[in-house]
Design a protein around this motif. Structure first.
Motif, short mmCIF file in Angstrom:
data_model
loop_
_atom_site.label_atom_id
_atom_site.label_comp_id
_atom_site.label_asym_id
_atom_site.label_seq_id
_atom_site.Cartn_x
_atom_site.Cartn_y
_atom_site.Cartn_z
N ASP A 43 -8.60 16.12 -13.10
CA ASP A 43 -8.12 16.37 -11.74
C ASP A 43 -6.72 15.78 -11.55
O ASP A 43 -5.86 16.41 -10.93
N HIS A 44 -6.50 14.60 -12.07
CA HIS A 44 -5.19 13.95 -11.95
C HIS A 44 -4.11 14.79 -12.64
O HIS A 44 -2.97 14.86 -12.18
N MET A 45 -4.50 15.43 -13.74
CA MET A 45 -3.56 16.26 -14.48
C MET A 45 -3.37 17.63 -13.83
O MET A 45 -2.50 18.38 -14.24
N GLY A 46 -4.19 17.95 -12.86
CA GLY A 46 -4.11 19.28 -12.24
C GLY A 46 -4.67 20.37 -13.12
O GLY A 46 -4.33 21.54 -12.96
N ALA A 47 -5.53 20.00 -14.05
CA ALA A 47 -6.11 20.96 -14.99
C ALA A 47 -7.13 21.85 -14.28
O ALA A 47 -7.86 21.39 -13.41
N LYS A 48 -7.13 23.10 -14.66
CA LYS A 48 -8.17 24.02 -14.19
C LYS A 48 -9.24 24.06 -15.27
O LYS A 48 -8.92 24.26 -16.45
N TYR A 49 -10.47 23.83 -14.85
CA TYR A 49 -11.53 23.76 -15.85
C TYR A 49 -12.86 24.19 -15.25
O TYR A 49 -13.08 24.11 -14.05
N VAL A 89 -11.02 11.46 -24.78
CA VAL A 89 -10.24 12.10 -23.72
C VAL A 89 -9.31 11.08 -23.06
O VAL A 89 -8.13 11.35 -22.82
N THR A 90 -9.83 9.89 -22.80
CA THR A 90 -9.01 8.84 -22.19
C THR A 90 -7.84 8.46 -23.09
O THR A 90 -6.70 8.34 -22.64
N GLU A 91 -8.11 8.30 -24.38
CA GLU A 91 -7.06 7.95 -25.32
C GLU A 91 -6.00 9.04 -25.42
O GLU A 91 -4.81 8.76 -25.41
N GLN A 94 -3.89 8.96 -22.26
CA GLN A 94 -2.95 7.84 -22.24
C GLN A 94 -1.79 8.04 -23.20
O GLN A 94 -0.68 7.59 -22.96
N ASP A 95 -2.05 8.75 -24.30
CA ASP A 95 -1.00 9.03 -25.29
C ASP A 95 -0.15 10.24 -24.91
O ASP A 95 0.82 10.54 -25.59
N GLY A 96 -0.56 10.98 -23.87
CA GLY A 96 0.17 12.18 -23.47
C GLY A 96 -0.22 13.41 -24.27
O GLY A 96 0.30 14.50 -24.03
N GLU A 97 -1.15 13.26 -25.20
CA GLU A 97 -1.53 14.40 -26.05
C GLU A 97 -2.41 15.39 -25.31
O GLU A 97 -2.39 16.58 -25.62
N LEU A 98 -3.18 14.92 -24.34
CA LEU A 98 -4.06 15.83 -23.61
C LEU A 98 -3.25 16.85 -22.82
O LEU A 98 -3.63 18.02 -22.74
N ALA A 99 -2.13 16.45 -22.28
CA ALA A 99 -1.27 17.36 -21.52
C ALA A 99 -0.74 18.48 -22.41
O ALA A 99 -0.48 19.59 -21.93
N PRO A 103 -2.73 23.73 -20.93
CA PRO A 103 -1.59 24.34 -20.28
C PRO A 103 -1.64 24.18 -18.76
O PRO A 103 -2.71 24.25 -18.17
N GLY A 104 -0.50 23.91 -18.19
CA GLY A 104 -0.42 23.77 -16.74
C GLY A 104 -0.76 22.38 -16.26
O GLY A 104 -0.56 22.06 -15.10
#
Length: 108
Positions: A43-49, A89-91, A94-99, A103-104
């Motif tokens: 949600d913080h990332m604005g991900a649609k899921y 997912v948390t790691e 925090q590393d920016g890899e999830l973003a 997409p988006g």
């Protein structure tokens, strides 16, 4: 619903959704701290899921764990692939890899 039908539903959910989360509870009402943490990140990332509550039927967890070869919940899938559970997912967040995987979504 038979276990084969549950498996087919799981495979369809993962295939039909770019980002899909199997969790305890719902995004609006997570039923465990690990699921809540992943929902907060997405949600913080604005991900649609999409999401499914594995507590609806205990067989969902059993079939999912056998199919994904991952025993714990939550389980996050992106582009049809298992990313992992809360710690991974948390790691990645925090590393920016999830973003980069979603997409988006945005890193913070």
């Amino acid at each position: 619903m038979t276990e084969e039908e549950i498996l087919q539903a799981i495979q369809a959910e993962v295939a039909d959704n770019r980002v899909f989360l199997y969790m305890k509870g719902t995004p609006d009402a997570p039923a465990c701290g690990f699921s809540m943490r992943v929902v907060q990140i997405l949600d913080h990332m604005g991900a649609k899921y999409g999401a499914r509550d594995i507590l609806e039927d205990p067989r969902i967890r059993q079939v999912l764990a056998a199919w994904s070869d991952w025993p714990t919940i939550p389980q996050l899938f992106v582009a049809g692939q298992l990313v992992g559970g809360c710690d991974i997912v948390t790691e990645l967040y925090q590393d920016g890899e999830l973003a980069q995987l979603i997409p988006g979504a945005t890193a913070s």
